[in-house]
Scaffold this active site. Structure first.
Site, mmCIF file in Angstrom:
data_model
loop_
_atom_site.group_PDB
_atom_site.id
_atom_site.type_symbol
_atom_site.label_atom_id
_atom_site.label_comp_id
_atom_site.label_asym_id
_atom_site.label_seq_id
_atom_site.Cartn_x
_atom_site.Cartn_y
_atom_site.Cartn_z
ATOM 1 N N ARG A 197 0.831 -1.229 0.000
ATOM 2 C CA ARG A 197 0.000 0.000 0.000
ATOM 3 C C ARG A 197 0.856 1.265 0.000
ATOM 4 O O ARG A 197 0.507 2.279 0.615
ATOM 5 C CB ARG A 197 -0.966 0.036 1.203
ATOM 6 N N SER A 257 -10.249 -0.909 4.250
ATOM 7 C CA SER A 257 -9.371 -1.219 5.387
ATOM 8 C C SER A 257 -8.813 0.074 5.960
ATOM 9 O O SER A 257 -8.222 0.876 5.242
ATOM 10 C CB SER A 257 -8.215 -2.105 4.939
ATOM 11 N N GLU A 299 -4.116 3.236 6.858
ATOM 12 C CA GLU A 299 -4.053 3.005 5.408
ATOM 13 C C GLU A 299 -4.908 4.072 4.720
ATOM 14 O O GLU A 299 -4.538 4.618 3.676
ATOM 15 C CB GLU A 299 -4.587 1.605 5.062
HETATM 16 C C1 LIG Z 1 -15.667 -1.379 0.523
HETATM 17 C C2 LIG Z 1 -14.204 -1.098 0.214
HETATM 18 C C3 LIG Z 1 -13.346 -2.155 -0.053
HETATM 19 C C4 LIG Z 1 -11.991 -1.916 -0.327
HETATM 20 N N1 LIG Z 1 -11.191 -2.999 -0.605
HETATM 21 C C5 LIG Z 1 -9.902 -2.770 -0.957
HETATM 22 C C6 LIG Z 1 -9.032 -3.857 -1.304
HETATM 23 O O1 LIG Z 1 -9.448 -5.027 -1.318
HETATM 24 N N2 LIG Z 1 -7.760 -3.584 -1.638
HETATM 25 C C7 LIG Z 1 -7.283 -2.310 -1.646
HETATM 26 O O2 LIG Z 1 -6.097 -2.105 -1.978
HETATM 27 N N3 LIG Z 1 -8.057 -1.268 -1.313
HETATM 28 C C8 LIG Z 1 -9.356 -1.474 -0.970
HETATM 29 N N4 LIG Z 1 -10.141 -0.404 -0.625
HETATM 30 C C9 LIG Z 1 -9.555 0.951 -0.571
HETATM 31 C C10 LIG Z 1 -9.600 1.736 -1.883
HETATM 32 O O3 LIG Z 1 -10.621 1.252 -2.732
HETATM 33 C C11 LIG Z 1 -8.244 1.699 -2.623
HETATM 34 O O4 LIG Z 1 -7.219 2.240 -1.841
HETATM 35 C C12 LIG Z 1 -8.315 2.445 -3.951
HETATM 36 O O5 LIG Z 1 -7.143 2.163 -4.701
HETATM 37 C C13 LIG Z 1 -8.444 3.957 -3.769
HETATM 38 O O6 LIG Z 1 -8.758 4.539 -5.010
HETATM 39 P P1 LIG Z 1 -9.628 5.876 -5.113
HETATM 40 O O7 LIG Z 1 -9.737 6.228 -6.545
HETATM 41 O O8 LIG Z 1 -10.915 5.725 -4.396
HETATM 42 O O9 LIG Z 1 -8.676 6.895 -4.369
HETATM 43 P P2 LIG Z 1 -9.030 7.964 -3.235
HETATM 44 O O10 LIG Z 1 -9.622 7.285 -2.069
HETATM 45 O O11 LIG Z 1 -9.784 9.105 -3.812
HETATM 46 O O12 LIG Z 1 -7.563 8.469 -2.858
HETATM 47 C C14 LIG Z 1 -6.666 7.579 -2.213
HETATM 48 C C15 LIG Z 1 -5.243 8.132 -2.366
HETATM 49 O O13 LIG Z 1 -4.876 8.064 -3.738
HETATM 50 C C16 LIG Z 1 -4.459 9.346 -4.189
HETATM 51 N N5 LIG Z 1 -4.874 9.482 -5.588
HETATM 52 C C17 LIG Z 1 -6.108 9.301 -6.119
HETATM 53 N N6 LIG Z 1 -6.078 9.544 -7.450
HETATM 54 C C18 LIG Z 1 -4.805 9.882 -7.748
HETATM 55 C C19 LIG Z 1 -4.133 10.250 -8.945
HETATM 56 N N7 LIG Z 1 -4.774 10.349 -10.117
HETATM 57 N N8 LIG Z 1 -2.806 10.533 -8.883
HETATM 58 C C20 LIG Z 1 -2.133 10.474 -7.710
HETATM 59 N N9 LIG Z 1 -2.717 10.129 -6.542
HETATM 60 C C21 LIG Z 1 -4.036 9.839 -6.567
HETATM 61 C C22 LIG Z 1 -5.168 10.355 -3.275
HETATM 62 O O14 LIG Z 1 -4.458 11.580 -3.214
HETATM 63 C C23 LIG Z 1 -5.123 9.606 -1.952
HETATM 64 O O15 LIG Z 1 -3.862 9.767 -1.345
HETATM 65 C C24 LIG Z 1 -11.495 -0.612 -0.341
HETATM 66 C C25 LIG Z 1 -12.365 0.459 -0.086
HETATM 67 C C26 LIG Z 1 -13.705 0.224 0.182
HETATM 68 C C27 LIG Z 1 -14.613 1.396 0.440
#
Ligand SMILES: Cc1cc2nc3c(=O)[nH]c(=O)nc-3n(C[C@H](O)[C@H](O)[C@H](O)COP(=O)(O)OP(=O)(O)OC[C@H]3O[C@@H](n4cnc5c(N)ncnc54)[C@H](O)[C@@H]3O)c2cc1C
Length: 311
Positions: free
Chosen positions: A183, A232, A302
């Site tokens: 992560r 998480s 995380e």
């Molecule tokens: C129900 C649920 C289940 C989940 N299960 C998992 C799982 O199994 N595995 C897992 O790894 N994660 C999981 N997650 C967490 C999440 O989905 C991941 O971390 C995902 O990759 C975040 O993507 P996002 O677009 O929503 O980013 P955001 O939540 O909007 O942002 C997360 C981070 O990424 C950065 N970011 C976003 N876009 C960019 C970009 N274009 N350039 C640079 N930085 C950027 C943001 O600045 C921030 O620091 C889960 C979340 C939920 C709600």
């Protein structure tokens, strides 16, 4: 109730200084609806670039003292109640393309939801990307978080990523350049990823579809995916599972304000309806303190927390 924060409006000034800007600039845009938790204050300015050139132009011309924060689909994010000073960048339409390329490759814009990349790869018979079915974020978030599930992570399938730095310069990062860990991505936080190129071996679309169905079933059974959550909350510390430590510390179901530790998966925090960001963050810090007391282990967030507390 948290009083509604309003930042000084810097949007009009920004727009007048950037005559060639094509994307949308909005002052004091509420961000809660852009996050899974549905909490938090506004962005002082929300910028939605039209495409990568527009993003580069904006960042190049923006005064260096203005802070810039990027958000994706908000599935790993707490926006604090006082909102986010400076500019929040959210990628949209111009970053939504998916293309299948020779050599079993998938090129996807950073705003594409992970599940769509998993589906495009499955239909094209490219294996190794089904895990993206289980992550509810977008590709930008997957690149930044090294998102992973079911034994695979973004780093296992990534060939290269494109991104724009705070000076507006475009870079291409090889998989090694991303400096991936659990992560974690070592590319400077200021870089906004715009695109990813993935590759995988040949696979049978029917077999991959079966893997994706299994992932869907498993997630529905083990995670509160229909709740307002951020996935998480804490990373698994080396040699431990965060949820087990949280359970052992007696925190399953713990409530602060209207935030609760999920009964189904106790490394997930939930907004029961009217939680504030402060409720959720305080709950998380309470869990950390109790785990520290009971097991001596320091949990590391995380979930990313951005912005400031109520003014
Ligand atoms: C129900 C649920 C289940 C989940 N299960 C998992 C799982 O199994 N595995 C897992 O790894 N994660 C999981 N997650 C967490 C999440 O989905 C991941 O971390 C995902 O990759 C975040 O993507 P996002 O677009 O929503 O980013 P955001 O939540 O909007 O942002 C997360 C981070 O990424 C950065 N970011 C976003 N876009 C960019 C970009 N274009 N350039 C640079 N930085 C950027 C943001 O600045 C921030 O620091 C889960 C979340 C939920 C709600």
């Amino acid at each position: 109730m948290i009083p509604c924060t309003m930042f000084p409006d810097i949007a009009s000034d920004l727009i007048s200084r950037l005559p060639n800007l094509r994307g949308r600039v909005i002052a004091n845009q509420p961000l809660a609806d852009f996050t899974w938790f549905r909490v938090g204050g506004p962005a002082q300015v929300l910028f939605m670039p039209e495409d990568e050139d527009d993003l580069g132009y904006f960042l190049r011309e923006l005064a260096t003292e203005v802070p810039v924060t990027v958000i994706g689909l908000g599935s790993n994010l707490i926006v604090r109640d006082g909102g986010v000073p400076g500019v929040v960048v959210r990628l949209g339409r111009g970053f939504n393309a998916i293309e299948i390329e020779d050599g079993h490759r998938v090129r996807a814009g950073a705003a594409v939801p992970d599940v769509k990349v998993a589906r495009a790869a499955q239909e094209a018979g490219i294996a190794g990307l089904a895990f993206l079915r289980g992550i509810p974020g977008g590709i930008g978030g997957a690149l930044r978080m090294n998102g992973g599930a079911y034994g695979r992570e973004t780093k296992d399938a990534l060939v290269e990523a494109r991104g724009v730095d705070r000076q507006g310069k475009v870079h291409v990062f090889s998989n090694a350049d991303m400096g991936y860990g659990y992560r974690h991505c070592s590319v400077a936080d200021e870089v906004i990823f715009t695109q990813a190129l993935f590759a995988g071996p040949t696979g049978d679309p029917a077999v991959i579809a079966g893997q994706m169905d299994k992932i869907t079933e498993s997630r529905e059974a083990t995670q509160p995916i229909k709740s307002r959550t951020g996935g998480s909350t804490f990373k698994n510390p080396p040699g431990h599972k965060a949820w087990q430590l949280i359970d052992a510390a007696g925190c399953r179901g713990l409530i602060i304000g209207d935030a609760q530790v999920s009964e189904l998966h106790c490394n997930f925090l939930i907004n029961r309806g009217s939680a504030t960001a402060a409720d959720i963050e305080t709950l998380g810090e309470t869990v950390r303190a109790r785990v520290r007391e009971t097991s001596g282990v320091e949990l590391e967030w995380e979930i990313k927390r951005i912005g400031v507390g109520p003014q």
